[in-house]
Design an enzyme around this catalytic site. Structure first.
Site, PDB file in Angstrom:
ATOM      1  N   LYS A  80       0.828  -1.217   0.000  1.00 53.87           N
ATOM      2  CA  LYS A  80       0.000   0.000   0.000  1.00 53.87           C
ATOM      3  C   LYS A  80       0.860   1.264   0.000  1.00 53.87           C
ATOM      4  O   LYS A  80       0.420   2.316   0.452  1.00 53.87           O
ATOM      5  CB  LYS A  80      -0.962   0.011   1.193  1.00 53.87           C
ATOM      6  CG  LYS A  80      -1.852  -1.208   1.309  1.00 53.87           C
ATOM      7  CD  LYS A  80      -2.571  -1.546   0.014  1.00 53.87           C
ATOM      8  CE  LYS A  80      -3.529  -0.464  -0.439  1.00 53.87           C
ATOM      9  NZ  LYS A  80      -4.176  -0.806  -1.747  1.00 53.87           N
ATOM     10  N   ARG A 127       5.554   5.322   2.409  1.00 57.42           N
ATOM     11  CA  ARG A 127       4.441   6.262   2.530  1.00 57.42           C
ATOM     12  C   ARG A 127       4.220   6.527   4.013  1.00 57.42           C
ATOM     13  O   ARG A 127       4.584   5.689   4.849  1.00 57.42           O
ATOM     14  CB  ARG A 127       3.207   5.592   1.903  1.00 57.42           C
ATOM     15  CG  ARG A 127       1.926   6.380   1.882  1.00 57.42           C
ATOM     16  CD  ARG A 127       0.855   5.483   1.293  1.00 57.42           C
ATOM     17  NE  ARG A 127      -0.425   6.141   1.156  1.00 57.42           N
ATOM     18  CZ  ARG A 127      -1.552   5.516   0.813  1.00 57.42           C
ATOM     19  NH1 ARG A 127      -1.520   4.208   0.584  1.00 57.42           N
ATOM     20  NH2 ARG A 127      -2.682   6.178   0.704  1.00 57.42           N
ATOM     21  N   SER A 138      -4.948   2.665   4.670  1.00 52.79           N
ATOM     22  CA  SER A 138      -5.151   2.118   3.333  1.00 52.79           C
ATOM     23  C   SER A 138      -5.144   0.593   3.363  1.00 52.79           C
ATOM     24  O   SER A 138      -5.946  -0.072   2.676  1.00 52.79           O
ATOM     25  CB  SER A 138      -4.061   2.637   2.388  1.00 52.79           C
ATOM     26  OG  SER A 138      -4.229   2.139   1.085  1.00 52.79           O
TER      27      SER A 138
END
Length: 328
Positions: free
Chosen positions: A86, A167, A175
């Site tokens: 993700k 991220r 997510s």
């Protein structure tokens, strides 16, 4: 006579206990479903690879590749996208596949985490054929959090180039949860999974939280590979400036910058960059429906607690990589 506890109406202690157990049972069932969905999947079957490479998609500004005679040969990957789930790994792989000198396996082989017992010959048989000067790649984001993966990859080739898309670990965890929720409706809330008993300490046993401890995972990799073998790609900048991040990757791989800003446009509906249509194609190319899905609402207090939890790990990761990703 009915007692003051209100249990004299025919509902005995066993019935009351059963009523209390019902919500708990639902929580346990939800947790079980999540755990099952997070377990490592089975080893994928051997893919049928064409005997000769298909012509790469030609985009505006891309140079047409002149194919030498012969079908090429299957090689071990010279570069791997090893993480993180993700983070934007699928987007990066699809962007890189535009380059005529990149040949990449489309599916995730999971060799170094799930299928290692099948052997290196099996692994190589999955790879697309390449010509001299082309780079073979694959991506399996679970490698980054697999304890044995660095040693196994180093045994294959100590010269392997490693790409990690990272991220903000809080948005990454949300997510991750959203993806699982789409497959397993009825999960407990994000808060119930992220904190022990829903209110206690952060639950680092939950994979959605544990993946975001990037510094800890990188420590394991640096036992086998020097930092110079890594490129850390910002998942946020891959969305806001895809050409810039893909340019860094092309440089890292020793490739000419063929994929540039003229190949991208921003799709406001998906909230993601998409690829302008290739020559001979009737439509632009965006990632599938599973990419850019809407996140569930998570209370700001929960987000803040997780940001506070990750802050020291993020700062250590910045120091280790020499990059400030701006998550704090």
């Amino acid at each position: 006579m009915a007692d003051s506890g209100g249990l004299g109406t025919g509902a005995g202690p066993g019935a009351a206990l059963g009523a209390l157990r019902a919500p708990l049972a639902l929580l346990v069932l939800g947790l079980g479903a999540y755990c099952l969905s997070a377990l490592p999947g089975r080893c994928p079957p051997v893919a049928r690879v064409p005997t000769s490479p298909p012509a790469p998609a030609q985009l505006p500004g891309a140079h047409r590749l002149t194919l030498a005679s012969g079908p090429g040969r299957r090689r071990f990957p010279q570069a791997l996208i090893v993480g993180v789930k993700k983070g934007g790994t699928r987007a990066l792989l699809e962007f890189l596949r535009l380059h005529p000198d990149v040949r990449a396996l489309g599916s995730e082989p999971h060799f170094f985490d799930r299928c290692y017992e099948r052997g290196l010959s099996w692994y190589r048989s999955l790879m697309p054929r390449t010509l001299d000067g082309q780079i073979t790649m694959e991506k399996t984001p679970s490698y980054f959090v697999t304890q044995e993966a660095p040693r196994r990859i180093h045994s294959m080739s100590p010269d392997t180039k490693l790409i990690v898309v990272v991220r903000n670990p809080v948005t990454r965890a949300i997510s991750d949860y959203a993806q699982t929720l789409s497959k397993t409706p009825g999960l407990p809330s994000f808060r119930a999974l992220a904190f022990r008993h829903g209110q206690g300490p952060v639950n680092t046993a939950w994979s959605a939280v544990r993946i975001g401890l990037y510094a800890q995972h990188l420590d394991n990799w640096l036992r086998y590979f020097p930092l110079s073998h890594f490129l850390f790609v910002s998942g946020e900048r891959l969305v806001s400036d895809p050409a810039g991040e893909v340019g860094r990757v092309q440089d890292f791989l020793g490739l000419k910058r063929v994929v540039t800003d003229k190949h991208f446009y921003f799709n406001a509906t998906k909230g993601f960059p998409c690829l302008k249509k290739a020559q001979g194609s009737s439509r632009p190319r965006c990632l599938g429906k599973s990419k850019g899905r809407r996140h569930p609402r998570v209370p700001q207090a929960v987000v803040q607690r997780l940001q506070d939890f990750y802050r020291p790990f993020n700062r250590k990761f910045y120091q280790m990589t020499g990059q400030d990703f701006g998550w704090d």
